[in-house]
Motif scaffolding. Structure first.
Motif, PDB file in Angstrom:
ATOM      1  N   GLY A  58       0.812  -1.212   0.000  1.00 13.42           N
ATOM      2  CA  GLY A  58       0.000   0.000   0.000  1.00 13.42           C
ATOM      3  C   GLY A  58       0.846   1.262   0.000  1.00 13.42           C
ATOM      4  O   GLY A  58       0.440   2.298  -0.528  1.00 13.42           O
ATOM      5  N   ASP A  59       2.024   1.180   0.591  1.00 15.30           N
ATOM      6  CA  ASP A  59       2.906   2.345   0.626  1.00 15.30           C
ATOM      7  C   ASP A  59       3.462   2.674  -0.762  1.00 15.30           C
ATOM      8  O   ASP A  59       3.764   3.829  -1.048  1.00 15.30           O
ATOM      9  CB  ASP A  59       4.059   2.108   1.601  1.00 15.30           C
ATOM     10  CG  ASP A  59       3.576   2.055   3.042  1.00 15.30           C
ATOM     11  OD1 ASP A  59       2.477   2.571   3.313  1.00 15.30           O
ATOM     12  OD2 ASP A  59       4.302   1.498   3.885  1.00 15.30           O
ATOM     13  N   VAL A  60       3.602   1.659  -1.610  1.00 12.42           N
ATOM     14  CA  VAL A  60       4.058   1.906  -2.980  1.00 12.42           C
ATOM     15  C   VAL A  60       3.032   2.776  -3.698  1.00 12.42           C
ATOM     16  O   VAL A  60       3.367   3.768  -4.346  1.00 12.42           O
ATOM     17  CB  VAL A  60       4.292   0.585  -3.734  1.00 12.42           C
ATOM     18  CG1 VAL A  60       4.585   0.846  -5.198  1.00 12.42           C
ATOM     19  CG2 VAL A  60       5.398  -0.211  -3.093  1.00 12.42           C
ATOM     20  N   GLY A  61       1.775   2.399  -3.576  1.00 10.87           N
ATOM     21  CA  GLY A  61       0.710   3.189  -4.192  1.00 10.87           C
ATOM     22  C   GLY A  61       0.647   4.597  -3.632  1.00 10.87           C
ATOM     23  O   GLY A  61       0.440   5.563  -4.366  1.00 10.87           O
ATOM     24  N   THR A  62       0.864   4.724  -2.326  1.00  8.96           N
ATOM     25  CA  THR A  62       0.831   6.036  -1.698  1.00  8.96           C
ATOM     26  C   THR A  62       2.014   6.891  -2.154  1.00  8.96           C
ATOM     27  O   THR A  62       1.897   8.104  -2.258  1.00  8.96           O
ATOM     28  CB  THR A  62       0.844   5.886  -0.164  1.00  8.96           C
ATOM     29  OG1 THR A  62      -0.236   5.048   0.217  1.00  8.96           O
ATOM     30  CG2 THR A  62       0.703   7.218   0.516  1.00  8.96           C
ATOM     31  N   ALA A  63       3.136   6.272  -2.440  1.00  5.92           N
ATOM     32  CA  ALA A  63       4.297   7.025  -2.926  1.00  5.92           C
ATOM     33  C   ALA A  63       4.136   7.407  -4.395  1.00  5.92           C
ATOM     34  O   ALA A  63       4.584   8.462  -4.830  1.00  5.92           O
ATOM     35  CB  ALA A  63       5.569   6.209  -2.727  1.00  5.92           C
ATOM     36  N   VAL A  64       3.482   6.552  -5.183  1.00  5.71           N
ATOM     37  CA  VAL A  64       3.327   6.791  -6.620  1.00  5.71           C
ATOM     38  C   VAL A  64       2.159   7.739  -6.903  1.00  5.71           C
ATOM     39  O   VAL A  64       2.193   8.486  -7.882  1.00  5.71           O
ATOM     40  CB  VAL A  64       3.154   5.447  -7.358  1.00  5.71           C
ATOM     41  CG1 VAL A  64       2.791   5.661  -8.811  1.00  5.71           C
ATOM     42  CG2 VAL A  64       4.433   4.634  -7.246  1.00  5.71           C
TER      43      VAL A  64
END
Length: 117
Positions: A58-64
């Protein structure tokens, strides 16, 4: 206001060149800002803090997501600038049409209108 077709074409070419230069000039700083924002988010707000490790999907999506939003906003701003250039150019053409129409309305002969244009 009496521009020849060659002058209008040269002006249009300058406008395209200026828009291209503006887009190229804004692309690099925009990319730096977007990537640095994603890096700061990862470094400061994601666990483990003060590392560049992303441990959850989920953090990947939040960073992207901020990258995607930034790119979309930049494209909308560039499109708005292009529309502004078109609007200003079209306003000039419309003013020339009104000026010619006024000359036609007030002139006594067609030769007077042709000579004025």
């Amino acid at each position: 206001m009496n521009s020849t077709p060659a002058e209008l074409a040269a002006s249009s070419a300058r406008t395209v060149r200026d828009r291209t230069a503006l887009a190229a000039g804004l692309a690099a700083p925009l990319l730096v800002v977007l990537v640095s924002a994603a890096a700061r988010f990862d470094f400061l707000l994601n666990r483990p803090h003060e590392t560049f490790d992303i441990s959850a999907g989920g953090d990947v999506g939040t960073a992207v997501l901020p990258l995607a939003v930034g790119l979309i906003v930049a494209q909308l701003a560039a499109h708005a600038r292009r529309l502004e250039v078109v609007t200003v150019t079209d306003a000039g053409y419309l003013a020339r049409i009104h000026s010619t129409a006024d000359r036609v309305h007030s002139a006594r002969s067609a030769d007077t209108v042709v000579a004025a244009c």
